[in-house]
Design an enzyme around this catalytic site. Structure first.
Site, PDB file in Angstrom:
ATOM      1  N   ASN A   1      -7.060   6.273  -1.516  1.00 37.84           N
ATOM      2  CA  ASN A   1      -5.957   5.347  -1.280  1.00 37.84           C
ATOM      3  C   ASN A   1      -6.198   4.209  -2.283  1.00 37.84           C
ATOM      4  O   ASN A   1      -7.151   3.440  -2.139  1.00 37.84           O
ATOM      5  CB  ASN A   1      -6.024   4.856   0.171  1.00 37.84           C
ATOM      6  CG  ASN A   1      -4.814   4.043   0.563  1.00 37.84           C
ATOM      7  OD1 ASN A   1      -4.083   3.544  -0.287  1.00 37.84           O
ATOM      8  ND2 ASN A   1      -4.618   3.890   1.865  1.00 37.84           N
TER       9      ASN A   1
ATOM     10  N   LYS B   1      -9.473   2.017  -1.815  1.00 32.19           N
ATOM     11  CA  LYS B   1      -9.674   1.441  -0.472  1.00 32.19           C
ATOM     12  C   LYS B   1     -11.016   1.858   0.126  1.00 32.19           C
ATOM     13  O   LYS B   1     -11.333   3.051   0.188  1.00 32.19           O
ATOM     14  CB  LYS B   1      -8.525   1.897   0.432  1.00 32.19           C
ATOM     15  CG  LYS B   1      -8.510   1.327   1.828  1.00 32.19           C
ATOM     16  CD  LYS B   1      -7.234   1.794   2.535  1.00 32.19           C
ATOM     17  CE  LYS B   1      -7.078   1.231   3.926  1.00 32.19           C
ATOM     18  NZ  LYS B   1      -5.800   1.674   4.539  1.00 32.19           N
TER      19      LYS B   1
ATOM     20  N   ASN C   1       0.244  -1.201   5.392  1.00 30.92           N
ATOM     21  CA  ASN C   1       1.148  -0.463   6.307  1.00 30.92           C
ATOM     22  C   ASN C   1       0.480  -0.563   7.669  1.00 30.92           C
ATOM     23  O   ASN C   1      -0.525   0.120   7.917  1.00 30.92           O
ATOM     24  CB  ASN C   1       1.198   1.038   5.971  1.00 30.92           C
ATOM     25  CG  ASN C   1       2.038   1.382   4.763  1.00 30.92           C
ATOM     26  OD1 ASN C   1       3.171   1.844   4.875  1.00 30.92           O
ATOM     27  ND2 ASN C   1       1.465   1.193   3.588  1.00 30.92           N
TER      28      ASN C   1
ATOM     29  N   GLU D   1      -6.098   8.655   7.875  1.00 27.75           N
ATOM     30  CA  GLU D   1      -6.636   8.212   6.572  1.00 27.75           C
ATOM     31  C   GLU D   1      -8.027   8.780   6.321  1.00 27.75           C
ATOM     32  O   GLU D   1      -8.388   9.069   5.192  1.00 27.75           O
ATOM     33  CB  GLU D   1      -6.664   6.683   6.507  1.00 27.75           C
ATOM     34  CG  GLU D   1      -5.279   6.086   6.365  1.00 27.75           C
ATOM     35  CD  GLU D   1      -5.339   4.661   5.882  1.00 27.75           C
ATOM     36  OE1 GLU D   1      -5.870   4.396   4.802  1.00 27.75           O
ATOM     37  OE2 GLU D   1      -4.848   3.795   6.637  1.00 27.75           O
TER      38      GLU D   1
ATOM     39  N   CYS E   1      -4.887  -2.970   2.812  1.00 26.08           N
ATOM     40  CA  CYS E   1      -4.623  -2.932   4.258  1.00 26.08           C
ATOM     41  C   CYS E   1      -5.829  -3.235   5.139  1.00 26.08           C
ATOM     42  O   CYS E   1      -6.200  -4.372   5.303  1.00 26.08           O
ATOM     43  CB  CYS E   1      -3.970  -1.615   4.650  1.00 26.08           C
ATOM     44  SG  CYS E   1      -3.230  -1.743   6.292  1.00 26.08           S
TER      45      CYS E   1
ATOM     46  N   GLU F   1       0.872  -1.195   0.000  1.00 31.33           N
ATOM     47  CA  GLU F   1       0.000   0.000   0.000  1.00 31.33           C
ATOM     48  C   GLU F   1       0.905   1.240   0.000  1.00 31.33           C
ATOM     49  O   GLU F   1       1.952   1.236   0.660  1.00 31.33           O
ATOM     50  CB  GLU F   1      -0.826  -0.030   1.291  1.00 31.33           C
ATOM     51  CG  GLU F   1      -1.657   1.199   1.578  1.00 31.33           C
ATOM     52  CD  GLU F   1      -2.238   1.208   3.015  1.00 31.33           C
ATOM     53  OE1 GLU F   1      -1.569   0.721   3.951  1.00 31.33           O
ATOM     54  OE2 GLU F   1      -3.368   1.697   3.180  1.00 31.33           O
TER      55      GLU F   1
HETATM   56  N1  CDT Z   1      -3.020   1.295   6.519  1.00 31.31           N
HETATM   57  C1  CDT Z   1      -3.941   0.727   7.299  1.00 31.31           C
HETATM   58  O1  CDT Z   1      -5.092   0.554   6.909  1.00 31.31           O
HETATM   59  N2  CDT Z   1      -3.538   0.378   8.544  1.00 31.31           N
HETATM   60  C2  CDT Z   1      -4.439  -0.129   9.523  1.00 31.31           C
HETATM   61  C3  CDT Z   1      -4.017   0.322  10.868  1.00 31.31           C
HETATM   62  C4  CDT Z   1      -5.087   0.163  11.837  1.00 31.31           C
HETATM   63  S1  CDT Z   1      -4.697   0.890  13.368  1.00 31.31           S
HETATM   64  C5  CDT Z   1      -5.363   2.487  13.175  1.00 31.31           C
HETATM   65  C6  CDT Z   1      -4.553  -1.652   9.505  1.00 31.31           C
HETATM   66  O2  CDT Z   1      -5.678  -2.154   9.563  1.00 31.31           O
HETATM   67  O3  CDT Z   1      -3.546  -2.349   9.484  1.00 31.31           O
END
Ligand code: CDT
Length: 320
Positions: A113, A130, A200, A149, A175, A53
């Site tokens: 995204n 996303k 990420n 985000e 993600c 991502e």
């Molecule tokens: N990039 C992304 O979607 N990261 C989220 C972090 C969640 S914690 C706020 C994930 O689900 O891995």
């Protein structure tokens, strides 16, 4: 009746994890790293590579930026563009398709995204935006880092398409989407055999720190794999998930990039939190067993009882 023989349909897939990308790192530097991973994938006979991502920049939602001109520096206004042209050219030369995550700004000024799917001839065959955006929309200075985000992106507006390409039925997600069973099931209902995903994931949850409910790091990795193994098994699909990992601008991101078989088993797993490629021969015919038995949707699903899933967002408890 003699047993039906399943004809193997093997797609050799590379899961290309990236180590951290510094804020000062240029698109050209990122693309050089992606090309190095692509060349390694070619040596290992891959025909498809999955990148993370937001693979062209640092994970910028960790910062509150009141000036949108600063924010826009992290966005691509066209795809492909001059910066990624060398990646497209090298992939086409090597006849390798790829998934690439990036921040998209449309001509109308909308921000998503996004991820694209490029086939072995170098053509963009699919785009995904996303849908499940985690985090928050306002600056929360008490957090050790932001997860903005919901500020910088709109939820995706093109649903969960799948594409017949590169020998199979391919879907994409990004993600946080992997944590939601709906993601897999909607594409599962379209026959998905291979789900591609970049991520990420911070090793700590900023909200949990503020609320004195820190989540141990091993649980972050456990949940990463738990959801993808469950999604793969319950929809009898391959899942290929590439992380951006390591200490990025002082924030630790989990690795654990992996390839999950339709049985739910992890068949390839990165060992580092740096640029690293892992490969698996994904036989798409292995999806048939689950799709024709336990998860033969047409035979066993009871949609007359599932209406709530698509008509109600939050929890409504029964009256006391
Ligand atoms: N990039 C992304 O979607 N990261 C989220 C972090 C969640 S914690 C706020 C994930 O689900 O891995």
């Amino acid at each position: 009746m003699p047993p039906k023989t399943l004809v193997p349909r093997i797609v050799t897939v590379g899961c290309a994890q990236m180590g951290p990308i510094a804020r000062a790192e240029t698109r050209a530097q990122c693309v050089e790293r992606l090309i190095a991973l692509l060349r390694e994938a070619a040596k290992k006979n891959c025909t498809l590579v999955v990148f993370p991502e937001l693979a062209l920049t640092t994970f910028f939602p960790r910062w509150f930026m009141p000036d949108w001109r600063e924010v826009d520096q992290f966005f691509e206004t066209e795809m492909p563009n001059a910066a990624v042209a060398p990646l497209f050219a090298e992939a086409k030369r090597l006849k390798i398709g790829f998934y690439l995550g990036y921040a998209e700004k449309t001509p109308e000024g909308r921000r998503f995204n996004a991820a694209i799917l490029v086939d072995r001839a170098g053509e963009i065959v699919g785009k995904y935006r996303k849908i499940h955006l985690p985090g928050h929309a306002e600056n929360e200075p008490e957090r050790p880092f932001q997860h903005l985000e919901k500020r910088y992106f709109e939820p995706g507006d093109i649903g969960f398409p799948v594409w017949r390409t590169m020998g199979g039925i391919v879907g994409m997600a990004i993600c946080n989407d992997r944590r939601w069973p709906e993601t897999y099931r909607v594409m599962g209902l379209k026959g998905m055999e291979l789900m591609l995903l970049g991520y990420n994931t911070p090793a700590i949850n900023g909200w949990a720190m503020v609320h004195s409910a820190p989540e141990p790091e091993h649980l972050r990795q456990f949940h990463n794999h738990l959801v993808m193994q469950a999604g793969a098994y319950q929809n009898s699909t391959w899942v290929v998930a590439a992380a951006k990992a390591g200490i990025e601008e002082g924030c630790s991101l989990i690795g654990g990039s992996c390839i999950v078989a339709p049985t739910g088993e992890i068949v390839a797993l990165t060992r580092s939190v740096a640029d690293e490629l892992v490969v698996a021969d994904c036989d798409l015919s292995l999806c048939t067993y689950g799709k024709e038995t336990t998860f033969a949707f047409a035979k066993h699903r009871r949609i007359e009882h599932y209406g709530l899933i698509a008509s109600q967002t939050g929890v409504i408890e029964p009256p006391q």
